[in-house]
Structures are given as C-alpha cells and as structure tokens.
Design an enzyme around this catalytic site. Structure first.
Site, mmCIF file in Angstrom:
data_model
loop_
_atom_site.group_PDB
_atom_site.id
_atom_site.type_symbol
_atom_site.label_atom_id
_atom_site.label_comp_id
_atom_site.label_asym_id
_atom_site.label_seq_id
_atom_site.Cartn_x
_atom_site.Cartn_y
_atom_site.Cartn_z
ATOM 1 N N CYS A 1 0.837 -1.209 0.000
ATOM 2 C CA CYS A 1 0.000 0.000 0.000
ATOM 3 C C CYS A 1 0.873 1.261 0.000
ATOM 4 C CB CYS A 1 -0.967 -0.055 1.179
ATOM 5 S SG CYS A 1 -2.341 1.089 0.998
ATOM 6 N N HIS A 12 -3.497 -5.685 1.111
ATOM 7 C CA HIS A 12 -2.793 -5.888 2.385
ATOM 8 C C HIS A 12 -2.723 -7.369 2.774
ATOM 9 C CE1 HIS A 12 -2.442 -1.688 3.791
ATOM 10 N NE2 HIS A 12 -3.530 -1.493 3.057
ATOM 11 N N GLU A 43 -0.914 -8.638 5.036
ATOM 12 C CA GLU A 43 -0.776 -8.770 6.496
ATOM 13 C C GLU A 43 -2.131 -8.721 7.200
ATOM 14 O OE1 GLU A 43 -0.427 -6.077 4.855
ATOM 15 O OE2 GLU A 43 -0.976 -4.314 6.036
#
Lengths: 260, 88
Positions: free
Chosen positions: A86, A203, A205
């Site tokens: 990002c 994302h 994560e």
C-alpha cells in the site's frame, strides 16, 4: 530469518506486519525507524502501509527521502527481498525502485473492501510458493491506488514479467468490475526486473488468519521465508566451492599462497 | 528575495479523476458549456537572494526531484524578485 519493518511518521500497518512476521509465521522481526541508516542483520525489508508524512504533496513523495531509504535502496540493489504494501508500494514508486506512479482512485472514493488478486508470476521471492493463476482474497484500503504507467512502460512490464498481481473476480477472471480503482490493466502489484522488489496495494498482512476473513495473504510471507532458506543453501554451496577453489589454488602454488 | 510561483499539473493524457468530478459538479449546476476541468497544485516558494540563473536552476531542480512526479505530472513556474523588505 529476520524481517525489518520500516516505520515512517504516519505508518499505521507496521504492527500488523510485525504480527504477521513474528506471531503468524514465527520469524524474527524488528521495527526500524525512518531515521536509521543501518539494515545489516536483516534478511527482508517491509515498507508497511499507512499515510507517511500525511500523504502530503503525493503519497510517498516525502518518505522516499527519509534516511532509511538510502539503505533500503542499497539492500534492494544487492538483491535483498523488499516488499512494499500500500503506502509502502507508493514509496517504492516515488523512489524509482519500481516503475510507474499512483493516481487518485478512478471514482475518487477511498476503497476499503475485500478484493481478489491473481498471482501472475511465481518468480519473485514473495510469490515463490504460489501457483501462477492462483487467486488470493486480500483486502485493500486506499484512496490513491490507481496504478498508472504509459503504454511503452506497460509493454516493458509485460515483456519482463513484472506484473505480479492483477485484480480479478473470485474465479480469477480479469474484468472491469473487479478493478477497484482504475489501475492500468487491473494491476494490483508489480516487481522490478530482478524480481526482488515487490509492491502491491492489497494488504496481505491483514489476511493472514482465518478469523480475519482470509488467510490467503500468509503465503506472501511464507514464500520469502522459503526463498531465503533456499538462498541459504545456495550460499553455503557457494562458500564450500570457494573453499575448495582456494584449497586447489593453494595446492597448485605449492602451499605458499598464505605467504605474502 | 525570490518568489517562485509553481504550478504542477497532471500530464495531458493522464486521467484526472478530480478534474472529472469537478466537471460533473459544474455541469450539474448548469454550467453546460464547461468542456474540461483539470485540477493541479499551486505552490509558492520563497528563496533567499541569489542570482536569477542560480535561483531558476534551484527551483527547476526541486520541481523535478520532489514537487512533481515526472511520470504523471509536469510543472511550470515564474520567478519574481521581491524587495529586500520582504526578507524574513
């Protein structure tokens, strides 16, 4: 192996990345403040998401001049794996470590939702455990993720297999509806020519555990661990060969090569 | 003292989502003759006294390195000398 999670003023996904690296896949991880100038001892660098320097001027434009970025560049040029997520991706673009630039989302909305991305190449250290064509469910959260590159640049990306992820529907088809932000050619992530620097808007994560709605992002982190383990084997083999070569040279020189 | 008035615009051919939204808003309000809107940035930078050529070179460099992104944007600027009383 040890992850460096770079923290800029305004990063806000640094702890999620730290958690993914340490708690989810059980590796070492350490935060590295943006003023640090030393990345020695780290095996992989992650530039996390957020709003570094408030996104002033352009996303990533100011962060790219942070002292730590000189080291990130050096690390990348030496072949070390670097992942920009990002805002981290935006910083890599601004730093010129990846080609292209980001525009405001096509519809001007900040899009925070689940997306499906298709793995276009498994040649990078972050996709090595993926099957090409594999579809991952990974969320996005950005207002400026409309990837732009001119036609010549896009051809280069395609010719050099630098497109790593594309937005698709759940079955892996590239459609206009599955493109959340207007990115050229549905691009969600790219890599440099060597493949060791990867940037993506979604994302991983935030999708490392089932309770988060998807554990598909985990493979990105697991891939780099596997890649580095493989490199470790290669390095050990090289070192062994070097020692044998030295030994042969010494023998050829009548064992005198130690005296200078 | 120099005052640089800098404009940064998206290059022609690069989609400008903000410009399109503003265009839509203007047309909705009845400005039917509006053809196109492009949204850019305007910056004012004050520099301590130096030669004009030097000042121009410095502004040019900062535009290239930081204030604009050459992949998607182009810039232009005017440079005016201000009276010394404007020095801070």
């Amino acid at each position: 192996m040890k992850f460096a999670i770079v923290v800029f003023p305004g990063s806000n996904c640094d702890r999620d990345c730290f958690y993914a690296a340490r708690d989810v896949i059980g590796q070492e991880a350490e935060f590295v403040w943006h003023t640090h100038r030393d990345l020695s001892g780290f095996d992989c660098v992650i530039l996390p998401g957020g709003f570094s320097y408030g996104d002033y001027l352009r996303s990533g434009a100011i962060a790219r001049f942070a002292p730590v970025m000189t080291e990130v560049e050096r690390f990348a040029r030496a072949g070390g794996p670097v992942l920009g997520i990002c805002n981290g991706f935006q910083i890599l673009l601004e730093a010129g470590l990846l080609p292209g630039a980001m525009l405001r989302n096509r519809d001007l909305q900040f899009r925070c939702e689940e997306t499906f991305i298709r793995v276009e190449t498994s040649r990078t250290p972050f996709t090595g455990l993926c099957r090409e064509g594999q579809v991952l469910k990974v969320p996005i959260a950005h207002g400026e993720g409309n990837y732009f590159i001119d036609e010549a640049g896009l051809k280069d990306l395609e010719a050099n297999r630098q497109i790593v992820f594309r937005y698709t529907d759940a079955s892996g088809r590239v459609t206009p509806e599955s493109n959340p932000n207007g990115s050229v050619s549905n691009i969600a992530g790219i890599c440099n020519r060597q493949g060791n620097v990867v940037g993506l808007m979604p994302h991983p994560e935030r999708s490392c555990e089932g309770m988060l709605g998807s554990a598909d992002g985990r493979v990105i982190f697991e891939s780099v661990v596997a890649d580095l383990a493989g490199r470790g084997v290669a390095r050990a083999a090289n070192a062994l060969m070097d020692r044998q070569t030295i030994h042969q040279v010494e023998k050829a020189a009548g064992g005198a090569s130690g005296c200078r | 003292m120099w005052l640089a008035r800098i404009r940064v615009m998206l290059k022609k051919g690069v989609l400008d989502p903000q410009g399109k939204a503003v265009l839509g808003a203007l047309q909705t309000q009845g400005y039917k003759r509006v053809q196109e809107v492009r949204v850019g940035k305007y910056l004012e930078v004050r520099l301590h006294s130096m030669g004009r050529i030097e000042a121009e070179a410095e502004v040019e460099e900062m535009c290239r390195r930081l204030l604009s992104n050459p992949v998607i944007e182009e810039f232009s600027f005017e440079l005016d000398e201000l009276p010394e009383s404007a020095e801070r």
